[in-house]
Design an enzyme around this catalytic site. Sequence first.
Site, PDB file in Angstrom:
ATOM      1  N   TYR A  96      91.873  13.395  67.427  1.00 19.42           N
ATOM      2  CA  TYR A  96      92.349  12.034  67.776  1.00 19.42           C
ATOM      3  C   TYR A  96      91.077  11.483  68.868  1.00 19.42           C
ATOM      4  O   TYR A  96      90.236  12.010  69.176  1.00 19.42           O
ATOM      5  CB  TYR A  96      93.472  12.099  68.825  1.00 19.42           C
ATOM      6  CG  TYR A  96      93.382  12.780  69.970  1.00 19.42           C
ATOM      7  CD1 TYR A  96      92.910  12.146  71.265  1.00 19.42           C
ATOM      8  CD2 TYR A  96      93.595  14.245  70.250  1.00 19.42           C
ATOM      9  CE1 TYR A  96      92.933  12.824  72.583  1.00 19.42           C
ATOM     10  CE2 TYR A  96      93.449  14.923  71.407  1.00 19.42           C
ATOM     11  CZ  TYR A  96      93.009  14.211  72.515  1.00 19.42           C
ATOM     12  OH  TYR A  96      92.947  14.716  73.695  1.00 19.42           O
ATOM     13  N   CYS A  97      91.296  10.232  69.031  1.00 18.42           N
ATOM     14  CA  CYS A  97      90.263   9.525  69.876  1.00 18.42           C
ATOM     15  C   CYS A  97      91.260   8.549  70.846  1.00 18.42           C
ATOM     16  O   CYS A  97      92.492   8.940  70.811  1.00 18.42           O
ATOM     17  CB  CYS A  97      89.389   8.595  69.114  1.00 18.42           C
ATOM     18  SG  CYS A  97      90.104   7.224  68.064  1.00 18.42           S
ATOM     19  N   PHE A  98      90.752   7.565  71.210  1.00 14.43           N
ATOM     20  CA  PHE A  98      91.788   6.872  72.512  1.00 14.43           C
ATOM     21  C   PHE A  98      92.689   6.243  71.872  1.00 14.43           C
ATOM     22  O   PHE A  98      94.181   6.453  72.327  1.00 14.43           O
ATOM     23  CB  PHE A  98      90.872   5.778  73.024  1.00 14.43           C
ATOM     24  CG  PHE A  98      91.636   5.265  74.241  1.00 14.43           C
ATOM     25  CD1 PHE A  98      92.074   5.853  75.431  1.00 14.43           C
ATOM     26  CD2 PHE A  98      92.050   3.829  74.215  1.00 14.43           C
ATOM     27  CE1 PHE A  98      92.929   5.260  76.405  1.00 14.43           C
ATOM     28  CE2 PHE A  98      92.703   3.525  75.157  1.00 14.43           C
ATOM     29  CZ  PHE A  98      93.208   4.167  76.274  1.00 14.43           C
ATOM     30  N   GLY A 101      91.955   5.339  66.319  1.00 15.30           N
ATOM     31  CA  GLY A 101      91.083   4.269  65.511  1.00 15.30           C
ATOM     32  C   GLY A 101      89.815   4.592  65.046  1.00 15.30           C
ATOM     33  O   GLY A 101      89.857   5.803  64.356  1.00 15.30           O
ATOM     34  N   TYR A 125      95.191   9.357  71.779  1.00 18.21           N
ATOM     35  CA  TYR A 125      95.364   9.594  73.283  1.00 18.21           C
ATOM     36  C   TYR A 125      96.255   8.783  74.145  1.00 18.21           C
ATOM     37  O   TYR A 125      97.345   9.126  74.748  1.00 18.21           O
ATOM     38  CB  TYR A 125      94.172   9.591  74.039  1.00 18.21           C
ATOM     39  CG  TYR A 125      94.210   9.964  75.700  1.00 18.21           C
ATOM     40  CD1 TYR A 125      94.630  11.224  76.118  1.00 18.21           C
ATOM     41  CD2 TYR A 125      94.420   8.949  76.547  1.00 18.21           C
ATOM     42  CE1 TYR A 125      94.549  11.474  77.333  1.00 18.21           C
ATOM     43  CE2 TYR A 125      94.371   9.224  77.848  1.00 18.21           C
ATOM     44  CZ  TYR A 125      94.667  10.460  78.389  1.00 18.21           C
ATOM     45  OH  TYR A 125      94.698  10.803  79.546  1.00 18.21           O
TER      46      TYR A 125
END
Length: 146
Positions: A96-98, A101, A125
Amino acid sequence: MAGRPDTEDYRALFLADAPMMDMRAPTEFARGAFPCAHSLPLMSDDERAQVGTCYKRHGQAAAIELGHRLVSGETREARLARWRAFALQHPQGYLYCFRGGLRSQTVQQWLRETGVDYPLVLGGYKAMRRFLIEELERSVACADLV
């Protein structure tokens, strides 16, 4: 590696202590991370700052192009080797990222190009953190704290 679907079943992720690859920059990870998350960022803090500045000045396309230039060649291959090793060591994990995306989708695509189909956490996140806060609020509201 056989593919598993991307997920937004945050409850299942946390209850299973699913290993997670966090694509956010080191400073983002330092500000908050989940217990089963491992910091394996797509970009360093400096690279992320450069891309962010480019985005503000020149837009998304220019920022993406700069990001691909910054994370290319030996840098890209070294990071890809770490992501691939993590994915193979933790076949039930996610990345995952923030916000779920571009960073996580980029790494997911690069991994696919090496034959590793590794799922991502939809919403990233931010969505997982929101889920935990809402669950805590719901639990407290239902608790008899007298």
